[in-house]
Each structure stands twice: as C-alpha cells, then as structure tokens.
Design a protein around this motif. Structure first.
Motif, short mmCIF file in Angstrom:
data_model
loop_
_atom_site.label_atom_id
_atom_site.label_comp_id
_atom_site.label_asym_id
_atom_site.label_seq_id
_atom_site.Cartn_x
_atom_site.Cartn_y
_atom_site.Cartn_z
N THR B 4 0.83 -1.19 0.00
CA THR B 4 0.00 0.00 0.00
C THR B 4 0.87 1.24 0.00
OG1 THR B 4 -1.53 -1.26 1.35
CG2 THR B 4 -1.97 1.09 1.11
N LEU B 5 0.61 2.14 -0.91
CA LEU B 5 1.34 3.41 -0.94
C LEU B 5 0.37 4.53 -0.55
CD1 LEU B 5 2.45 1.61 -3.59
CD2 LEU B 5 3.94 3.60 -3.74
N GLU B 6 0.81 5.34 0.38
CA GLU B 6 -0.03 6.47 0.80
C GLU B 6 0.74 7.76 0.64
OE1 GLU B 6 -2.54 4.20 4.34
OE2 GLU B 6 -1.51 6.09 4.76
N ARG B 10 8.69 11.80 -3.82
CA ARG B 10 10.15 11.75 -3.74
C ARG B 10 10.71 12.89 -4.57
NH1 ARG B 10 15.27 11.85 -2.92
NH2 ARG B 10 16.55 9.98 -3.11
N SER B 11 11.50 13.75 -3.91
CA SER B 11 12.13 14.84 -4.65
C SER B 11 13.63 14.71 -4.59
CB SER B 11 11.75 16.19 -4.04
OG SER B 11 10.40 16.20 -3.68
N PHE B 12 14.27 15.09 -5.68
CA PHE B 12 15.72 15.24 -5.66
C PHE B 12 15.99 16.74 -5.54
CE2 PHE B 12 14.82 11.30 -7.96
CZ PHE B 12 15.58 10.42 -7.21
N GLN B 13 17.24 17.14 -5.52
CA GLN B 13 17.59 18.53 -5.27
C GLN B 13 16.65 19.52 -5.96
OE1 GLN B 13 19.50 16.17 -6.28
NE2 GLN B 13 21.46 16.07 -5.20
N THR B 14 16.54 19.36 -7.28
CA THR B 14 15.79 20.37 -8.02
C THR B 14 14.44 19.88 -8.55
OG1 THR B 14 17.12 19.74 -9.92
CG2 THR B 14 17.78 21.73 -8.76
N ALA B 17 10.36 14.08 -8.43
CA ALA B 17 10.27 12.97 -9.37
C ALA B 17 8.88 12.34 -9.34
CB ALA B 17 11.33 11.92 -9.06
N ILE B 18 8.38 12.03 -8.14
CA ILE B 18 7.01 11.53 -8.02
C ILE B 18 6.29 12.28 -6.93
CG2 ILE B 18 7.29 9.20 -8.96
CD1 ILE B 18 7.73 8.18 -6.14
N LYS B 19 5.00 12.42 -7.09
CA LYS B 19 4.24 13.26 -6.17
C LYS B 19 2.91 12.62 -5.82
CE LYS B 19 2.69 18.03 -5.82
NZ LYS B 19 2.37 19.20 -6.61
N GLN B 20 2.67 12.48 -4.53
CA GLN B 20 1.36 12.06 -4.02
C GLN B 20 0.83 10.79 -4.70
OE1 GLN B 20 -0.47 13.71 -1.58
NE2 GLN B 20 1.20 15.14 -1.26
N ILE B 21 1.61 9.74 -4.63
CA ILE B 21 1.17 8.48 -5.22
C ILE B 21 0.35 7.69 -4.20
CG2 ILE B 21 1.90 6.30 -6.25
CD1 ILE B 21 2.72 8.45 -8.07
N ASN B 22 -0.86 7.35 -4.55
CA ASN B 22 -1.70 6.48 -3.71
C ASN B 22 -2.08 5.26 -4.52
OD1 ASN B 22 -2.30 7.94 -1.11
ND2 ASN B 22 -2.76 9.52 -2.63
N LEU B 23 -1.73 4.09 -3.99
CA LEU B 23 -1.99 2.88 -4.77
C LEU B 23 -1.98 1.67 -3.83
CD1 LEU B 23 -2.18 1.82 -7.75
CD2 LEU B 23 0.29 1.50 -7.66
N SER B 56 8.82 10.75 1.07
CA SER B 56 7.86 11.11 2.11
C SER B 56 6.58 10.34 1.82
CB SER B 56 7.61 12.62 2.08
OG SER B 56 7.04 12.97 0.85
N GLY B 57 5.74 10.21 2.84
CA GLY B 57 4.55 9.39 2.70
C GLY B 57 4.78 8.03 3.34
N LYS B 58 3.86 7.11 3.10
CA LYS B 58 3.96 5.81 3.78
C LYS B 58 3.85 4.67 2.78
CE LYS B 58 3.99 6.77 8.28
NZ LYS B 58 3.52 8.13 8.42
N ILE B 59 4.65 3.64 3.00
CA ILE B 59 4.50 2.42 2.22
C ILE B 59 4.31 1.27 3.21
CG2 ILE B 59 5.57 0.83 0.59
CD1 ILE B 59 7.14 3.11 -0.56
N TYR B 60 3.25 0.49 3.03
CA TYR B 60 3.01 -0.65 3.91
C TYR B 60 3.15 -1.94 3.13
CZ TYR B 60 0.96 2.83 7.00
OH TYR B 60 0.76 3.92 7.79
N PHE B 61 3.82 -2.87 3.78
CA PHE B 61 3.94 -4.22 3.23
C PHE B 61 3.14 -5.11 4.17
CE2 PHE B 61 5.98 -8.36 3.04
CZ PHE B 61 6.18 -8.55 1.69
N GLU B 62 2.01 -5.65 3.69
CA GLU B 62 1.14 -6.45 4.55
C GLU B 62 0.76 -5.70 5.83
OE1 GLU B 62 -0.67 -8.70 4.00
OE2 GLU B 62 0.23 -10.59 3.43
N GLY B 63 0.55 -4.40 5.72
CA GLY B 63 0.11 -3.65 6.87
C GLY B 63 1.21 -3.09 7.75
N THR B 64 2.46 -3.60 7.59
CA THR B 64 3.55 -3.04 8.39
C THR B 64 4.38 -2.08 7.53
OG1 THR B 64 4.92 -4.93 7.82
CG2 THR B 64 3.77 -5.03 9.94
N PRO B 65 4.80 -0.98 8.13
CA PRO B 65 5.57 -0.01 7.35
C PRO B 65 6.85 -0.62 6.78
CG PRO B 65 4.93 0.90 9.48
CD PRO B 65 4.60 -0.56 9.53
N LEU B 66 7.15 -0.24 5.58
CA LEU B 66 8.36 -0.75 4.92
C LEU B 66 9.55 0.10 5.36
CD1 LEU B 66 9.09 -2.80 2.54
CD2 LEU B 66 9.07 -0.81 1.08
#
Ligand SMILES: Nc1ncnc2c1ncn2[C@@H]1O[C@H](COP(=O)(O)OP(=O)(O)OP(=O)(O)O)[C@@H](O)[C@H]1O
Ligand SMILES: [Mg+2]
Lengths: 278, 240
Positions: B4-6, B10-14, B17-23, B56-66
């Motif tokens: 689960t992605l909440e 992910r940003s690099f210096q300038t 790269a990805i923004k607000q991914i929910n899946l 930033s944000g949260k990634i869960y693997f089977e309900g536990t944070p990755l």
C-alpha cells in the motif's frame, strides 16, 4: 547469436592457439632490435671503438658474470637484495592495505588521515633516506623501511581509489538479496577492488627495486647495489653491467610472476589484452 | 502480499520525481507502470524496493511499514547487473542462503526455464545482452520472492527474446502467484501482461490514469479488446 554460441563453445582452444602464435611473433620481432645492438656493441668493442675499461664487450660481461658466479659471491648478493625487497614489499603492502581499508571504509578517518598522506606523498621518498639512516643506522632495518616507504604509496593510493569507487550498482545487488555485511565484503567488495590492488602492488614492486638500489648504494656489505659500488670503486665496468643485467632479469621475473597471478585471478575482467601496456 | 502506498512523494535537489502516489497492490496482481522517459517510474520502483528510503509518505507491506530492503521483495534492474567475477550459475545462486541438494536442483530448474542450460560456467563478459538479462531474471526468481519489482527488464532485448521472456514471466506468475510491479514504456507489453496499468504523468510523476485489463490469460497480442485500451492509453499520454 550463432557466432556467440560458437565462441562460447570453443573459447579456450582457439584463444590459446592464437595467443601462442601472436606471442612467438612478438618475441621474434621484439628480439631483433636488442640483438642488433648487442652485435653492434660486440663488433665495435672488438675493433677497439669502446675502450674495455669503459665499456667492455657483451662477451666480457658474460664471462665476468660466470666468473662471479663460480667464485660463489654472486648468489649471496642476489639473495640479499631479493630478501630486502621482499621484506620491504611485505611491510609496505601490509601497512598500505591496513590503512587504506581504515581510510576507505570510515569517512571520518579519510578526512583525518588522507590529507596528511597526500601531503607526505609529495616528498620524493628518497629524501627520507638520510633521516632513516640517522635513526636506524645503515643496517637492514633502515633499508627495509625505505623500501617499504616506496612500496606503500602506490599500493595505498590504488587500493584506496579502488575501495571508494566500488560501483554502487553492485552494492545494491547485495542489498536487494539481503547479504550480510560479511558477504557484502567477501562476495562484492573484495573482488571489485582486486584489480586496483594488483595495479598497486605491481607498481609498488617496481618502486621496491628502485629503492633497494638506492639503499644499497648508501652503504651495504652485500647485495647487487653493493656490487655496483664495488665495480665503481675497483674500476670494473663489467661488474657494474652484470649487476644491472641481474636487476633487469630479477625485476622482469618478479613482475612476470605477479602479472600471471593477476591474469589468473582477474580472468573475468572484460578488457582487451590485460596488462599489455605495462 | 499487499503493498500500500499512501501519499508517496520523492524529490531530488531540483526536481520532484514523483508526487502524491496512492496505490494499493493486491497479492498476486500484475501491475505495469507506464509513462514517458523521466516521469519517475524507476524512482517509484526504488522506493517500493526499500533501496531508496528518502521518500515522504507511507508504504506498507502487509500492513507493516516498509523500513528497508526485505527478503520477500525481489528486484530486477534496468540492466542485468551480473557480478563479472562470478560465472552464470554462481550469479544465479547469489541470493540463496541454503546450499543443499534441493536448492541446487531448484537452481538448475530455473537455469532450464530461462534457457541458459549449458552456459552455467560461462562468465558474464562472454554473454550476450539477452543471456545476461535471462541470468538476472533467474537470479531474482530462484529466491522465490513474493513480490517482484521489474524495471524495464526487456527494453534492451530483441523483439523475439522479449516475447519469449514475457511468456516466461507469466508462466512463473501463474505457478507461484507472484505479485509483480513492472516498469515499461511498451504499451503492448503492458496490455499483454498486466491486470492493471498505471499511467504516470511527467514532471512531477503523478498517477494520471489506471486502466484495468480484464481480459483473461492467455491473451492474444492482437485482440480487438486490447486495441481499444491501447488507443485509450495513447490518448492519455498524448493529452499532456
Ligand atoms: N539520483 C538522482 N538524483 C537526481 N535526480 C534524479 C535521480 N534519479 C532520478 N532523478 C530525476 O528524477 C526524475 C525521474 O527519474 P526516473 O529515473 O525515475 O525516470 P524514469 O521514468 O525511470 O525514466 P526512464 O524511462 O528513462 O528510465 C528525472 O527527472 C530524473 O532526472
Ligand atoms: Mg527508469
């Protein structure tokens, strides 16, 4: 694709055969020039262009070599020099390996120690000689220390650059497969830095020979460097030439040994004709 | 295993790269990430793998944070990344912890699957690009991961090898019910393999569209149903 399969099925046989022919060709071509020089030198000596007290003929040098060998003097001199190089090489390499590992793996130590070593590197190593002699006399320890100093720098510099440039891509492979720290080191880091290590020790060994000459010139009672001085003091250029030739032979032989070890251990490297340029 | 992605960004210096991914990725599902070059597909996959934890944000693997790399998650990189000092078989068993008879049989079975039989003792320098990638695939599969992340695994291969390896993946997936997340920029590949296609927009990468492919497997690569979906995806990608 077909070519590829063919290549992988018969790689060794073909490559070895080709290598042999190429090597023979290279040997013959490479021998033409020095043989020509030798013949020219010999003839010019015979007709008296070179005075024998300045530049004796090749045959005279060879005879002198045989003479020295039969008198039983030569072998101890050779052994003394080889032993010194060996000890100095071992000492210098061990210290270099130890420090480069510390510096390479702990960034704090790198900041702490590396600038100093880089600064010391700027001092021509021979400049240390008087100090070492002052501290340790002209015995074995000052000689071995000097050789070790000469060996240390190339080994340290090459190994360190090898350690800090281990490709992150491979480390990530280790990470993904959950390798323990120990396996990360033995299965990824060590093999990855081996090429740099070999470059370091081969350069180091060359410098070791340079420094053994220097240290033996400073004062020794045996060794090939001592033979050089002896030849100079007794006005025997043939003795000097015997010594020089022996240095060449021993240097070539020891480097050849390291090189074949390198080729064996690094056979997986995908480079054209390893070590050809060195 | 559910991933689960909440609100993952992910940003690099300038650049962001990805923004607000929910899946939410369900167990046994095949997801394809599709998008233009530089839109953040690799970045997203790396955060999922645990290799990159600066998001930033949260990634869960089977309900536990990755919190880092996990043994259950395998990764096939965009390039083979075989270790040049190991031969094919040692590369393939690189990630295996056991060393018994059963494991060795398993290794040989996977060598057979990917068509590298007879090449076991060759070093990577003598492998063609396709063979290297096969070895890399076997290396990941032999560890029996529950989730397999693939970053354009076939993009450097010729068309035929590509089709062959796609079928191999489907075979493995059917057998082990592996959850797969695969980055690709080949729409046909995505349509052939995926249960859901996630289309990302560029700069910053956000989820632009999720296309469900309901057609049962085995699919034919030229069916009309897939054609309709292809047009839909192409339109989405062109609009921006
Ligand atoms: N290590 C990094 N440092 C700085 N910027 C990065 C880094 N990695 C990726 N980026 C930037 O993040 C963005 C997304 O890169 P990413 O590699 O995820 O793209 P991609 O969708 O995988 O592209 P491609 O299809 O070409 O592989 C790009 O703008 C890239 O320049
Ligand atoms: Mg990418």
């Amino acid at each position: 694709m077909e070519k590829d399969i063919h290549h992988t099925l018969y790689p060794t046989i073909k490559v070895e055969k080709v290598n042999f022919v190429i090597m023979l060709k290279k040997l013959v071509i490479g021998a033409v020039f020095p043989l020509g020089i030798l013949i020219l030198w010999e003839s010019l000596s015979r007709i008296g262009v070179f005075e024998s007290y300045q530049l004796p003929a090749p045959t005279a040098v060879a005879l002198k070599g045989i003479d020295l060998f039969q008198s039983g003097m030569l072998v101890p001199h050779i052994m003394a020099t080889i032993l010194r190089v060996f000890m100095g090489f071992l000492l210098g390499t061990s210290v270099a390996v130890f420090i480069s590992i510390l510096v390479g793996f702990w960034p704090l130590l790198e900041k702490l120690i590396d600038p100093t070593i880089q600064a010391l590197r700027q001092i021509p190593s021979l400049a240390w000689v008087p100090l070492f002699i002052l501290w340790m006399g002209i015995g074995e320890s000052s000689k071995i220390t000097m050789i070790a100093v000469g060996v240390f720098f190339p080994v340290y510099l090459n190994l360190l650059s090898g350690i800090v440039s281990v490709d992150r891509k491979w480390l990530e492979v280790g990470q993904i497969f959950g390798l323990s720290k120990r396996y990360q080191i033995t299965k990824i880091i060590l093999p990855a830095i081996l090429p740099a290590f070999f470059t370091g020790i081969r350069t180091g060994l060359g410098l070791g020979f340079m420094f053994v000459v220097a240290s033996e010139l400073m004062g020794a009672s045996e060794g090939l460097g001592y033979l050089l001085i002896l030849g100079q003091n007794t006005l025997q250029p043939d003795t000097i030439l015997v010594s020089i030739i022996l240095f060449a032979v021993i240097g070539k032989f020891t480097d050849g040994t390291l090189k074949s070890l390198e080729t064996k251990l690094l056979h997986w490297q995908d480079t054209l004709e390893r070590g050809q340029s060195k | 295993m559910t991933l689960t992605l909440e609100n993952v960004s992910r940003s690099f210096q300038t650049v962001t790269a990805i923004k607000q991914i929910n899946l939410t990725i369900k167990k046994g599902e095949v997801i394809c990430l599709l998008g233009k070059s530089g839109c953040g597909k690799s970045t997203l996959l790396r955060t999922l793998s645990g290799l990159d934890q600066e998001y930033s944000g949260k990634i869960y693997f089977e309900g536990t944070p990755l919190t880092g790399v996990r043994e259950e998650i395998g990764f096939i990189f965009q390039e083979p990344r075989l270790l040049p000092w190991l031969n094919v078989i040692d590369n393939i068993q690189f990630g295996l912890k056991q060393n018994d008879e059963q494991t060795s049989q398993r290794v040989h079975r996977f060598i057979q699957y990917v068509g590298l039989k007879g090449k076991e003792y060759i070093y990577p320098k003598a492998l063609s690009g396709g063979m290297s990638q096969r070895a890399a695939i076997a290396r990941a599969l032999v560890c029996d991961p529950e989730v397999l992340l693939l970053d354009e695994p076939f993009s450097a291969l010729d068309h035929f090898t590509k089709l062959e390896l796609q079928d191999l993946l489907l075979k493995i997936q059917a057998k082990y019910k592996t959850t797969m997340v695969m980055v690709t920029h080949d729409i046909d590949e995505a349509l052939y393999l995926a249960d859901r296609i996630v289309v990302l927009s560029s700069q910053p990468g956000t989820i632009q569209q999720i296309v469900e492919v309901t057609q049962p497997r085995p699919r034919t690569r030229t069916s009309d149903g897939l054609k309709g979906l292809k047009e839909k995806i192409l339109k989405t990608l062109h609009v921006e």
